[in-house]
Scaffold this motif. Structure first.
Motif, PDB file in Angstrom:
ATOM      1  N   SER A  61       0.850  -1.188   0.000  1.00  0.00           N
ATOM      2  CA  SER A  61       0.000   0.000   0.000  1.00  0.00           C
ATOM      3  C   SER A  61       0.885   1.237   0.000  1.00  0.00           C
ATOM      4  CB  SER A  61      -0.868  -0.041   1.272  1.00  0.00           C
ATOM      5  OG  SER A  61      -1.378   1.221   1.591  1.00  0.00           O
ATOM      6  N   ASP A 105       0.056   3.781   1.854  1.00  0.00           N
ATOM      7  CA  ASP A 105      -0.249   4.384   3.143  1.00  0.00           C
ATOM      8  C   ASP A 105       0.871   4.012   4.114  1.00  0.00           C
ATOM      9  OD1 ASP A 105      -1.187   4.942   5.743  1.00  0.00           O
ATOM     10  OD2 ASP A 105      -3.257   4.494   5.208  1.00  0.00           O
ATOM     11  N   ASN A 151       1.049   4.258   7.250  1.00  0.00           N
ATOM     12  CA  ASN A 151       0.549   3.579   8.450  1.00  0.00           C
ATOM     13  C   ASN A 151       0.260   2.101   8.202  1.00  0.00           C
ATOM     14  OD1 ASN A 151       0.522   5.909  10.136  1.00  0.00           O
ATOM     15  ND2 ASN A 151      -1.342   6.567   9.094  1.00  0.00           N
ATOM     16  N   TYR A 152      -0.037   1.773   6.965  1.00  0.00           N
ATOM     17  CA  TYR A 152      -0.361   0.399   6.582  1.00  0.00           C
ATOM     18  C   TYR A 152       0.372   0.061   5.281  1.00  0.00           C
ATOM     19  CZ  TYR A 152      -4.111   1.049   9.937  1.00  0.00           C
ATOM     20  OH  TYR A 152      -4.823   1.307  11.071  1.00  0.00           O
ATOM     21  N   TRP A 195       1.185  -2.703   4.131  1.00  0.00           N
ATOM     22  CA  TRP A 195       0.558  -3.875   3.527  1.00  0.00           C
ATOM     23  C   TRP A 195      -0.912  -3.890   3.935  1.00  0.00           C
ATOM     24  CZ3 TRP A 195       2.941  -7.309   0.282  1.00  0.00           C
ATOM     25  CH2 TRP A 195       4.319  -7.193   0.174  1.00  0.00           C
ATOM     26  N   ILE A 196      -1.763  -4.336   3.039  1.00  0.00           N
ATOM     27  CA  ILE A 196      -3.194  -4.425   3.323  1.00  0.00           C
ATOM     28  C   ILE A 196      -3.756  -5.729   2.761  1.00  0.00           C
ATOM     29  CG2 ILE A 196      -3.619  -1.934   3.435  1.00  0.00           C
ATOM     30  CD1 ILE A 196      -4.655  -2.116   0.510  1.00  0.00           C
ATOM     31  N   ASP A 200      -5.979  -4.921   8.196  1.00  0.00           N
ATOM     32  CA  ASP A 200      -4.559  -5.016   8.540  1.00  0.00           C
ATOM     33  C   ASP A 200      -4.132  -6.482   8.429  1.00  0.00           C
ATOM     34  OD1 ASP A 200      -2.204  -5.453  10.197  1.00  0.00           O
ATOM     35  OD2 ASP A 200      -2.540  -3.461  11.030  1.00  0.00           O
ATOM     36  N   ILE A 219      -9.375  -1.532   8.454  1.00  0.00           N
ATOM     37  CA  ILE A 219      -8.757  -0.235   8.134  1.00  0.00           C
ATOM     38  C   ILE A 219      -9.778   0.652   7.468  1.00  0.00           C
ATOM     39  CG2 ILE A 219      -6.980   0.928   6.762  1.00  0.00           C
ATOM     40  CD1 ILE A 219      -5.313  -1.681   6.976  1.00  0.00           C
TER      41      ILE A 219
END
Length: 167
Positions: A126, A128, A130-131, A133-134, A154, A161
């Motif tokens: 991803s 992002d 903060n994430y 991987w999604i 997550d 998420i």
């Protein structure tokens, strides 16, 4: 009622996994009048190199398909055949279960968006921070809310998420 992983060379079962989402149905097998029902009915997806807390993991993602309304994730890092389990106990392997969705803490509104989990769950990188991987999956058929919904969770915890209702 479970996922069975087989050694491709020997055909020997490497491991089996019964998602908590179908535990209530195990007793059905003892009924002499049992008629086949679906439980863990989806071909799983495997992704290598997924960053989980700074460690590269191999994840197995699966759904219940016609068997129910939910998904699960297992850490199968380092499993290369039946010999991978020699000397292992059930408690040694319990940490291999990353999550199930929905779970006991999932709000009723999210559960109402879940349908029969026919869509395959995928994990990917991803943008992002903060994430990084999604995991993404669709809600499936016959959700209580009757909307098409895309879930993004997550990969480490299975926590939601984002949920996208397409209307």
């Amino acid at each position: 009622c479970s996922l069975h992983a087989l050694d491709a060379e020997t055909g020997e079962e490497v491991f089996g996994y019964v998602p908590g989402l179908v535990y209530d149905h195990i007793k059905d097998y003892a009924n002499p009048d049992y008629a086949h029902l679906f439980y863990v009915d989806q071909t799983p997806y495997v992704a290598e190199g997924v960053d989980i807390s700074g460690d590269e993991k191999t994840m197995l993602l699966g759904g219940l398909g016609k068997g129910g309304k939910g998904y699960y994730a297992l850490d199968i890092t380092g499993i290369s055949g039946a010999q991978s389990f020699v000397g292992k106990t059930e408690s040694d392997l319990a940490d291999r279960v990353l999550w199930e969705y929905p779970n006991a803490d999932t709000p009723a509104g999210e559960i109402a968006d879940m349908g029969y989990s026919f869509s395959r769950a995928y994990v990917d990188g991803s943008n992002d921070t903060n994430y990084p991987w999604i995991v993404v999956f669709g809600n499936g058929y016959n959700s209580e809310n009757s909307s098409a919904v895309l879930f993004i969770v997550d990969p480490e915890t299975g926590d939601l998420i984002h949920r996208i209702d397409t209307g």
